[in-house]
Scaffold this motif. Structure first.
Motif, mmCIF file in Angstrom:
data_model
loop_
_atom_site.group_PDB
_atom_site.id
_atom_site.type_symbol
_atom_site.label_atom_id
_atom_site.label_comp_id
_atom_site.label_asym_id
_atom_site.label_seq_id
_atom_site.Cartn_x
_atom_site.Cartn_y
_atom_site.Cartn_z
ATOM 1 N N ARG A 40 0.814 -1.222 0.000
ATOM 2 C CA ARG A 40 0.000 0.000 0.000
ATOM 3 C C ARG A 40 0.844 1.268 0.000
ATOM 4 N N GLY A 41 2.155 1.169 0.226
ATOM 5 C CA GLY A 41 2.996 2.351 0.315
ATOM 6 C C GLY A 41 3.553 2.780 -1.038
ATOM 7 N N LEU A 42 4.088 3.992 -1.094
ATOM 8 C CA LEU A 42 4.702 4.499 -2.318
ATOM 9 C C LEU A 42 5.893 3.664 -2.756
ATOM 10 N N GLU A 43 6.476 2.933 -1.807
ATOM 11 C CA GLU A 43 7.643 2.108 -2.160
ATOM 12 C C GLU A 43 7.322 1.064 -3.212
ATOM 13 N N SER A 44 6.058 0.639 -3.287
ATOM 14 C CA SER A 44 5.698 -0.376 -4.280
ATOM 15 C C SER A 44 5.922 0.123 -5.698
ATOM 16 N N ARG A 45 5.948 1.445 -5.867
ATOM 17 C CA ARG A 45 6.245 2.029 -7.178
ATOM 18 C C ARG A 45 7.674 2.568 -7.260
ATOM 19 N N LEU A 46 8.106 3.284 -6.206
ATOM 20 C CA LEU A 46 9.388 3.985 -6.269
ATOM 21 C C LEU A 46 10.591 3.054 -6.232
ATOM 22 N N VAL A 47 10.528 2.015 -5.413
ATOM 23 C CA VAL A 47 11.692 1.133 -5.265
ATOM 24 C C VAL A 47 12.001 0.378 -6.558
ATOM 25 N N PRO A 48 11.021 -0.304 -7.187
ATOM 26 C CA PRO A 48 11.331 -0.968 -8.453
ATOM 27 C C PRO A 48 11.779 0.004 -9.549
ATOM 28 N N GLN A 49 11.215 1.217 -9.552
ATOM 29 C CA GLN A 49 11.622 2.204 -10.548
ATOM 30 C C GLN A 49 13.110 2.509 -10.454
ATOM 31 N N ARG A 50 13.649 2.467 -9.247
ATOM 32 C CA ARG A 50 15.066 2.783 -9.051
ATOM 33 C C ARG A 50 15.957 1.556 -9.182
ATOM 34 N N GLY A 51 15.347 0.396 -9.460
ATOM 35 C CA GLY A 51 16.133 -0.790 -9.743
ATOM 36 C C GLY A 51 16.533 -1.609 -8.535
ATOM 37 N N TYR A 52 15.810 -1.461 -7.426
ATOM 38 C CA TYR A 52 16.147 -2.225 -6.225
ATOM 39 C C TYR A 52 15.068 -3.251 -5.914
ATOM 40 N N GLU A 53 15.477 -4.311 -5.220
ATOM 41 C CA GLU A 53 14.547 -5.375 -4.858
ATOM 42 C C GLU A 53 13.644 -4.915 -3.728
ATOM 43 N N LEU A 54 12.354 -5.185 -3.861
ATOM 44 C CA LEU A 54 11.383 -4.848 -2.828
ATOM 45 C C LEU A 54 10.800 -6.124 -2.261
ATOM 46 N N ALA A 55 10.890 -6.287 -0.953
ATOM 47 C CA ALA A 55 10.302 -7.432 -0.262
ATOM 48 C C ALA A 55 9.116 -6.937 0.560
ATOM 49 N N LEU A 56 7.930 -7.473 0.307
ATOM 50 C CA LEU A 56 6.715 -6.986 0.949
ATOM 51 C C LEU A 56 6.438 -7.717 2.259
ATOM 52 N N ILE A 57 6.004 -6.953 3.250
ATOM 53 C CA ILE A 57 5.546 -7.515 4.516
ATOM 54 C C ILE A 57 4.173 -6.919 4.811
ATOM 55 N N PRO A 58 3.390 -7.530 5.704
ATOM 56 C CA PRO A 58 2.053 -6.984 5.995
ATOM 57 C C PRO A 58 2.150 -5.615 6.667
ATOM 58 N N PRO A 59 1.301 -4.663 6.281
ATOM 59 C CA PRO A 59 1.309 -3.349 6.934
ATOM 60 C C PRO A 59 0.675 -3.430 8.319
ATOM 61 N N VAL A 60 1.296 -2.751 9.274
ATOM 62 C CA VAL A 60 0.729 -2.700 10.632
ATOM 63 C C VAL A 60 0.768 -1.250 11.112
#
Length: 362
Positions: A40-60
């Motif tokens: 749900r965060g902006l990282e879901s778009r920004l991190v892959p755009q910059r070429g880095y691996e994104l590992a998702l965890i449940p939001p709390v």
């Protein structure tokens, strides 16, 4: 070296993390970097755009007040901690760097559980709950305000994007103004209110448009994608409006003065490039934006005005005289630049390398 970064939710948490990632990669392209985030965060778009691996965890998200939702937090937080621990295991993490926000809390607790060294970076004058927790688990605490109350605080600044820290505003000024369709030789005001715009800034600026034209001042106004304020067309100096801008480096280079909110990233970027500003802190929250701007204003690099006091009349009496005085603009620019820091990304990267080396030496 294998690094996990925990900075999700807002751009204020994500951008410093990505600036650190870039600095680590410049030092050693072999560094393995994993970013913790949620869907749900902006990282879901920004991190892959910059070429880095994104590992998702449940939001709390943690409630700020006593509500029945508090009863659901322990179980959900336990799940998020376990998910973060699995990411640390898969990445074989040698260090976790947290930047606050709801991604950082399970990251810190998982790193403590796995005995992975922790570095905390706090961008704001008042640390949030996550970083207050993380700072209890480590002596490696980097801050952006010299009077931070966090234990073991070491002043570093906010890691910024390379296109900002390498910007030469004077050298790029003519090119930047041409890029936005502005005239090359007029005093220029940049107005922006963050990613979504700021309605009060927009209203006051649009109402003041005739005065800007009469004073020979041109305006680059980033109104935000959901705002429609736009001055009526008229002869004379330019008034350029944009719904958004993905080249803020050029917007900074085009401007002599800015009028904007006072988020931590905004204040850090403007000081780093030496752009004086009128700061209009958000009228709600805990007063953090005012605290962000106060050191710059006290140092002579800007002005502060409350949101409720921002009006065309205030602009006539306080901002127009500055824009019409090139010597004053130059003095304020020099003052802002003295308070900025362009090498925070490098300083924090060195901190990461030092922590990993010290762990390897144990």
């Amino acid at each position: 070296m294998r690094v996990v970064l925990a900075g999700g939710g807002t751009a204020g948490h994500i951008e410093p993390a990505l600036a650190l990632a870039d600095a680590l990669r410049r030092e050693d392209p072999r560094v393995e970097i994993t970013c913790l985030g949620t869907e749900r965060g902006l990282e879901s778009r920004l991190v892959p755009q910059r070429g880095y691996e994104l590992a998702l965890i449940p939001p709390v998200p943690l409630p700020r007040t006593l509500t029945p939702r508090l009863l659901t937090v322990p179980g959900r937080l336990r799940g998020a901690i376990n998910a973060a621990a699995s990411v640390l295991d898969r990445a074989r993490a040698e260090v976790l760097v947290g930047f606050g926000g709801y991604v950082a809390t399970p990251g810190y607790l998982a790193a403590r559980k796995r005995k992975v060294p922790i570095i905390v970076h706090e961008a704001n004058p008042r640390a949030g709950l996550a970083n207050r927790l993380g700072a209890r688990f480590t002596e490696n605490v980097a801050v952006s305000h010299r009077d931070s109350a966090l234990p073991h605080a070491r002043f570093v600044g906010i890691p910024l994007r390379r296109e900002i820290t390498s910007l030469d505003r004077l050298a790029m000024g003519d090119k930047a103004r041409s890029y936005f369709g502005l005239m090359p030789d007029l005093p220029t005001l940049l107005i922006f209110g963050g990613s979504q715009g700021a309605r009060s800034l927009n209203r006051a600026a649009v109402a003041a448009a005739p005065a800007f034209r009469a004073a020979g001042i041109q305006v680059l106004h980033i109104v935000g994608p959901k705002n429609t304020e736009e001055p009526a067309p008229a002869d004379g100096p330019q008034y350029v409006t944009l719904p958004y801008c993905d080249r803020m480096d050029l917007a900074y280079a085009a401007a002599d003065v800015a009028m904007c909110r006072a988020g931590a990233m905004t204040c850090a970027e403007l000081a780093a490039v030496g752009l004086p500003a009128v700061y209009v802190p958000l009228p709600h929250g805990n007063g953090e934006q005012r605290l962000n701007a106060e050191p710059i204003v006290a140092g002579g690099g800007g002005l502060l005005v409350d949101d409720a006091d921002l009006s065309p009349e205030w602009i006539f009496g306080n901002l127009l005289p500055i824009l019409s005085n090139a010597d004053q603009v130059a003095r304020m620019s020099e003052a802002a630049a003295r308070l900025g820091r362009r090498d925070a990304d490098v300083a924090l990267a060195r901190m990461v390398y030092d922590v990993v080396r010290s762990r390897g030496a144990q």
